[in-house]
Design a protein around this motif. Structure first.
Motif, short mmCIF file in Angstrom:
data_model
loop_
_atom_site.label_atom_id
_atom_site.label_comp_id
_atom_site.label_asym_id
_atom_site.label_seq_id
_atom_site.Cartn_x
_atom_site.Cartn_y
_atom_site.Cartn_z
N THR A 169 10.75 -9.87 4.66
CA THR A 169 9.81 -10.09 3.73
C THR A 169 9.23 -8.86 3.32
O THR A 169 9.40 -7.56 4.22
CB THR A 169 8.70 -10.95 4.10
N PRO A 170 8.29 -8.44 2.25
CA PRO A 170 7.51 -7.35 2.30
C PRO A 170 6.72 -6.90 3.47
O PRO A 170 6.26 -5.63 3.23
CB PRO A 170 6.60 -7.62 0.77
N LEU A 171 6.56 -7.76 4.47
CA LEU A 171 5.63 -7.24 5.48
C LEU A 171 6.47 -6.00 6.24
O LEU A 171 5.99 -5.02 6.75
CB LEU A 171 5.57 -8.29 6.57
N ALA A 172 7.77 -5.89 5.95
CA ALA A 172 8.55 -4.94 6.48
C ALA A 172 7.95 -3.41 6.11
O ALA A 172 8.22 -2.50 6.70
CB ALA A 172 10.11 -4.94 6.10
N ASP A 173 7.18 -3.52 4.83
CA ASP A 173 6.80 -2.26 4.35
C ASP A 173 5.28 -1.98 4.77
O ASP A 173 4.73 -1.26 4.20
CB ASP A 173 6.95 -2.27 2.86
N VAL A 174 4.89 -2.68 5.82
CA VAL A 174 3.65 -2.43 6.39
C VAL A 174 3.78 -1.80 7.72
O VAL A 174 4.25 -2.42 8.68
CB VAL A 174 2.74 -3.74 6.66
N ALA A 175 3.33 -0.74 7.75
CA ALA A 175 3.45 0.13 9.04
C ALA A 175 2.32 0.35 9.78
O ALA A 175 1.02 0.28 9.46
CB ALA A 175 4.05 1.55 8.62
N THR A 176 2.45 0.45 10.91
CA THR A 176 1.42 0.71 12.03
C THR A 176 1.62 2.02 12.80
O THR A 176 2.75 2.25 13.37
CB THR A 176 1.10 -0.41 12.84
#
Length: 137
Positions: A61-68
Motif C-alpha cells: 500500500t502507500p504506507l511503503a512511502d512512510v519512512a521512519t
C-alpha cells in the motif's frame, strides 16, 4: 553485568530495523518468534507469522512511502539478557497528496515514543516487543 558490546549490539539491531523497514526478509529475523508489536496506529501484531503478513500487506500500500528513523535515548538492562530501550521514532510521510488528504490515511503524529524489549538468544540480540505511542504536538 552488562557490557558495552551488548549496548552496541542492541543499537545495531535497532539501526538494522530502520534500514530494513521495507525489506521483509531482512527485517523479520531481527525479532523473536513470539514478538509482540503495537504499531504507531495502535494495531497489535503477535508472532513472526502475523508480523510477516502485516508487513507484506502494509508494503503493498502507500504506507511503503512512510519512512521512519529512530533515536536511541537509553538502554536499561533488566537482566544481562533482557534490555528495555527507550527511543524516539521520527516519521516522514512521502505519500502523495491524495493519500495524505484522506482523513482515514492520516498519520497520528510525526514522532512517537518507541519502547523496545530486547532479548539475547543464542548470542544474538532480538526484538521481543515494540510499542510506539504518538507524540501529539
Amino acid at each position: 553485568m552488562t557490557t558495552e558490546p551488548s549496548r552496541l549490539a542492541i543499537a545495531q539491531v535497532i539501526a538494522d530495523a530502520v534500514e530494513f523497514q521495507n525489506d521483509v526478509d531482512r527485517f523479520i529475523p531481527l525479532h523473536t518468534e513470539e514478538v509482540n508489536i503495537v504499531n504507531f496506529g495502535g494495531r497489535r501484531v503477535s508472532g513472526l507469522d502475523a508480523l510477516t503478513e502485516a508487513m507484506r500487506q502494509a508494503l503493498a500500500t502507500p504506507l511503503a512511502d512512510v519512512a521512519t528513523t529512530v533515536d536511541v535515548e537509553k538502554i536499561r538492562f533488566l537482566r544481562d539478557d533482557v534490555a528495555l530501550v527507550s527511543c524516539v521514532k521520527h516519521v516522514v510521510d512521502r505519500r502523495g497528496s491524495a493519500a495524505t488528504e484522506d482523513p482515514a490515511a492520516a498519520l497520528p503524529a510525526t514522532a512517537g515514543q518507541l519502547t523496545y524489549v530486547m532479548v539475547e538468544q543464542d548470542g544474538r540480540w532480538r526484538i521481543a516487543s515494540a510499542q510506539t505511542t504518538p507524540i501529539r504536538t
